[in-house]
Structures are given as C-alpha cells and as structure tokens.
Design an enzyme around this catalytic site. Structure first.
Site, PDB file in Angstrom:
ATOM      1  N   GLN A 154      75.552  35.852  30.850  1.00 32.22           N
ATOM      2  CA  GLN A 154      75.118  35.443  32.195  1.00 32.22           C
ATOM      3  C   GLN A 154      76.239  34.666  32.894  1.00 32.22           C
ATOM      4  O   GLN A 154      76.699  33.653  32.380  1.00 32.22           O
ATOM      5  CB  GLN A 154      73.857  34.571  32.117  1.00 32.22           C
TER       6      GLN A 154
ATOM      7  N   HIS B 178      68.601  37.223  37.491  1.00 30.59           N
ATOM      8  CA  HIS B 178      68.819  38.497  38.183  1.00 30.59           C
ATOM      9  C   HIS B 178      68.670  39.630  37.192  1.00 30.59           C
ATOM     10  O   HIS B 178      69.189  39.581  36.090  1.00 30.59           O
ATOM     11  CB  HIS B 178      70.188  38.548  38.874  1.00 30.59           C
TER      12      HIS B 178
END
Ligand code: 5GP
Ligand code: ZN
Length: 136
Positions: A93, A99
């Site tokens: 990430q 997301h």
C-alpha cells in the site's frame, strides 16, 4: 484527511479521470496503470485500511466495485482481471486511503499476482482458525 492525495481527489482539489461517483464512493482511472483501464474504487470517507471500515460502508464500496467491474470488463475486454486491496506497507500500500484496484490482466503480462505457498505445522491450522473466529 489533510495530507491524503485521495481525499484531495474526492474534494476536487486534484483532478482525476472519473469513472463513477455516488454519495459514498468515487471511482477513477489509475494514473500509472498496470494495464489500460486499471481503475480505482475508493470510499469518499477516509479510512486507511479495509478492516477499519464499518461493514455497511465496506459493502457499499464492494457494490460499487462490482458495478464498475462490469463496465471495465465490457469496455476493455481484458483476458482476465484482478480485484485487489493492498493494506499496509508490507502489502504494497502506497496511498494510505482505502482503494480497490480493478486491474485488467493478460496472459502475456510480465507481472503476475502470484505467491509462493507456505504451510502449517501439525495442529497450527486449527489454532489459527480458532483465533480468527474469536474476533467474529
Ligand atoms: P497502492 O500501491 O497504494 O495499492 O496503489 C496506489 C495506486 O494509486 C497506484 O497504482 C498509483 O498509480 C495510484 N495513484 C497514486 N497517486 C495517484 C493520483 O494522484 N491519481 C491517480 N488517478 N492515481 C494515483
Ligand atoms: Zn484520504
């Protein structure tokens, strides 16, 4: 959140190629795609990790992702696609705002979302199972 690039996109302070928007969710093209049509789906509200989201908000995110995946699949007609949420640095990430990636994939791709397989010691799998279930 002030220093969050995706919050800035939600606010309209940074432009994006918007795919879909509703009250709770925004979806836009990834600026640096793994393949063409690589699309992100995010909650408008800032959470860093998927597990931090209340269940109803996570469901809303997944419903929108399902809707967008149908459009991406029809428009791009990839050979396959992956749905991915990286949580934490160790998982890759880079942007600290939840997301979900919708990533078109092809046989010829030089990147594969594959992993090597680990194993459990005798009796360990049951312990891991019980520990996870404790929190459900
Ligand atoms: P992560 O590695 O955190 O799972 O993925 C972050 C993704 O966000 C990357 O694929 C990256 O290309 C994308 N990204 C980072 N900054 C921006 C931006 O400003 N706009 C858009 N559309 N995508 C971004
Ligand atoms: Zn944010």
């Amino acid at each position: 959140m002030e220093d969050c690039i995706f919050c800035k996109i939600v606010k309209g302070d940074i432009p994006c190629s918007k795919v879909y928007e509703d009250e709770n969710v925004l979806s836009f093209l990834d600026i640096s795609p793994a393949n063409k049509g690589h699309t992100l789906v995010i909650p408008k509200k800032h959470y860093e990790k998927f597990n931090e989201m209340p269940e109803d908000e996570a469901s809303t995110l997944m419903s929108a992702a399902n809707k967008v995946s149908k459009a991406v699949e029809k428009a791009i007609e990839p050979e396959g696609y992956s749905i991915l949420i990286n949580n934490g640095k160790a998982a890759g990430q880079e942007v600290g705002h939840v997301h979900l990636h919708i990533m078109p994939k092809y046989e010829k791709d030089d990147f594969k979302l594959l992993w090597t397989h680990s194993n459990y010691e005798e009796g360990e799998m049951g312990k891991v199972l019980e520990k996870i279930k404790t929190f459900l």
